[in-house]
Design an enzyme around this catalytic site. Structure first.
Site, PDB file in Angstrom:
ATOM      1  N   LYS A 269       0.265  -0.982   0.174  1.00  0.00           N
ATOM      2  CA  LYS A 269      -0.343  -0.576   0.284  1.00  0.00           C
ATOM      3  C   LYS A 269       1.315   1.193  -0.351  1.00  0.00           C
ATOM      4  CE  LYS A 269      -3.780  -2.580   2.319  1.00  0.00           C
ATOM      5  NZ  LYS A 269      -3.414  -3.218   2.402  1.00  0.00           N
ATOM      6  N   CYS A 386      -8.438  -6.945   6.827  1.00  0.00           N
ATOM      7  CA  CYS A 386      -7.843  -7.852   6.172  1.00  0.00           C
ATOM      8  C   CYS A 386      -8.370  -8.744   6.766  1.00  0.00           C
ATOM      9  CB  CYS A 386      -6.480  -8.726   5.455  1.00  0.00           C
ATOM     10  SG  CYS A 386      -5.056  -9.209   6.430  1.00  0.00           S
TER      11      CYS A 386
END
EC number: 2.1.1.176
Length: 449
Positions: A269, A386
């Protein structure tokens, strides 16, 4: 390790040895990669090895349910148990391997890894299973236990999902968890266009399609992306489609000059943020471990984005003391139970408990409360995990808002308007929604008044 194992080219034998090490605490993906790198295997044998390792882990509870009546509580050496489980997996979950081949290979492996007594024991068990057949898990009376065994997911997780999403959605999620994960990439648009990256992958024989979930993303089959030329040249990076959505919700534009990635390793990211930053804007990427900071730096270097990233070792809970300035955007991709990743890391399902989930929720809240102290007025903070359980997601959001009255929850938006017609502001991606990892994204803003 004896040379007869070290030099082996037998994917079934290597699968048994690998599984025994994973059961002893090794990570499945790391252990499997190590075995593949250290043995000269043909592509088909690499495929079989991978299938056996992941398949046996994914279906462990079911395979153990089938095996239990035949071993009747006997204490087995780890490799013997894994050998029998791999045999059952091939026998009942793979349809292209003849039974005689499974028997012969399993008995030969027992001779290599053990002695004549072990080989006789394995032979006897396999023939006994052949004579009587395995138990039908569909006949388990308790519905929660039946789902747990059928899909090889712990009872506590089945119960929690049933409470939170209902029976039909739970079954759909569980069924999806044992499917093979897709291989997706994010194109590094500072070095290539999506069309160029797609063509380069296709030139190497891979099959490529556009992602329906994320911007600048491709879904790839039929090859190993990480050894392709476009990957090595920094044109793309491997990243799950749903993992790209938190950065999309940051709303990066020319007005953004500073970004903080509070829990950044290994840098997927971080590099996604960096490639969309304009002018001299930078992202500061944090991780508590020095060796993981090195991973971030390696990723930024390969992608040619090092000048946009400052990576440093820091506990994210120390952000208020470590920085004397505010950030326009902050990403908290928080440490979590990882229950949205069960396709890629199937052993997680057996390692985590509800107590772990609750402990991680406390850590996530602590990081958010620290990070938000360095969020600029009008700035945006994105919180993502997640995982797919409310304890780490909705509950954390509710507590965070209650403790920070200057912060408001705004609707999470994505480039392709994923679930755009939903009522809730947060975005929940379940593994069965788009055949991606499960993800949760919440977006906050500091009020201007």
């Amino acid at each position: 390790m004896p040379n007869k194992i070290k030099d082996s080219q037998n994917p079934r034998l290597l699968a048994v040895v690998t599984l025994a090490k994973i059961k002893n605490g090794a990570y499945s993906n790391l252990q499997l990669n190590q075995v593949i790198k250290s043995h000269q295997l043909k592509p088909a044998d690499k495929g079989l090895l991978t299938t056996l390792v992941y398949g046996t882990i994914q279906y462990r509870l079911l395979l153990e349910y089938w095996l239990a009546p035949f071993v009747k509580g006997k204490k087995l050496e780890p490799w013997v148990k894994e050998l029998l489980l791999t045999a059952l997996f091939q026998w009942h979950k793979l349809d292209k391997i003849p039974k005689h081949a499974i028997f012969n290979e399993s008995i030969e492996i027992a001779k290599v890894l053990g002695h004549s007594g072990a080989a006789k024991f394995v032979t006897a068990i396999l023939h006994q299973i052949d004579r009587t057949g395995v138990r039908d898990e569909a006949k388990i009376k308790d519905p929660i236990e039946r789902l747990s065994i059928s899909y090889s997911v712990p009872i506590w997780l089945v119960e929690t999902l049933e409470e939170q999403v209902g029976d039909e959605k739970t079954k759909s999620i569980l069924a999806s968890l044992n499917e093979a994960p897709a291989q997706s990439v994010r194109v590094n648009t500072t070095r290539a266009t999506v069309a160029q990256a797609r063509q380069a992958l296709e030139d190497e024989g891979l099959t490529v399609r556009d992602s329906k979930v994320a911007k600048d993303s491709l879904v790839v089959t039929g090859g190993h992306v990480a050894s392709s030329k476009p990957f090595l040249d920094g044109w793309l990076t491997v990243q799950d489609e749903s993992a790209m959505l938190p950065v999309e919700s940051l709303g990066l534009d020319e007005s953004v000059h500073s970004v903080l990635d509070a829990a950044a390793a290994p840098g997927g990211k971080t590099t996604q943020i960096a490639q969309y930053l304009a002018g001299d804007a930078k992202v500061v990427a944090l991780d508590i471990h020095d060796h993981k900071v090195k991973l971030i730096k390696a990723n930024t270097k390969r992608l040619g984005l090092a000048d946009k990233v400052e990576a440093k070792a820091l506990d994210a809970r120390e952000i208020p003391q470590a920085f004397d300035h505010d950030f326009d955007r902050i990403l908290v991709d928080a440490p979590c139970s990882g229950l949205g990743l069960l396709r890629r890391k199937p052993e997680i399902r057996y390692e985590k408990s509800l107590a772990d989930v609750l402990h991680l929720a406390d850590l996530q809240l602590a990081i958010l409360n620290a990070a938000v102290q360095r969020l600029a007025v009008g700035g945006r903070l994105v919180y993502s995990t997640c995982t797919i359980l409310n304890q780490e997601n909705d509950a954390v959001v509710a507590k965070f808002l209650a403790e920070n009255p200057a912060i408001e929850l705004v609707k999470t938006t994505t480039e392709k308007d994923i679930k755009g017609n939903r009522v809730e502001d947060v975005l929940k991606i379940y593994p069965d929604d788009y055949e991606t990892d499960g993800f949760f994204v919440a977006t906050f803003q500091r009020r201007k008044d």
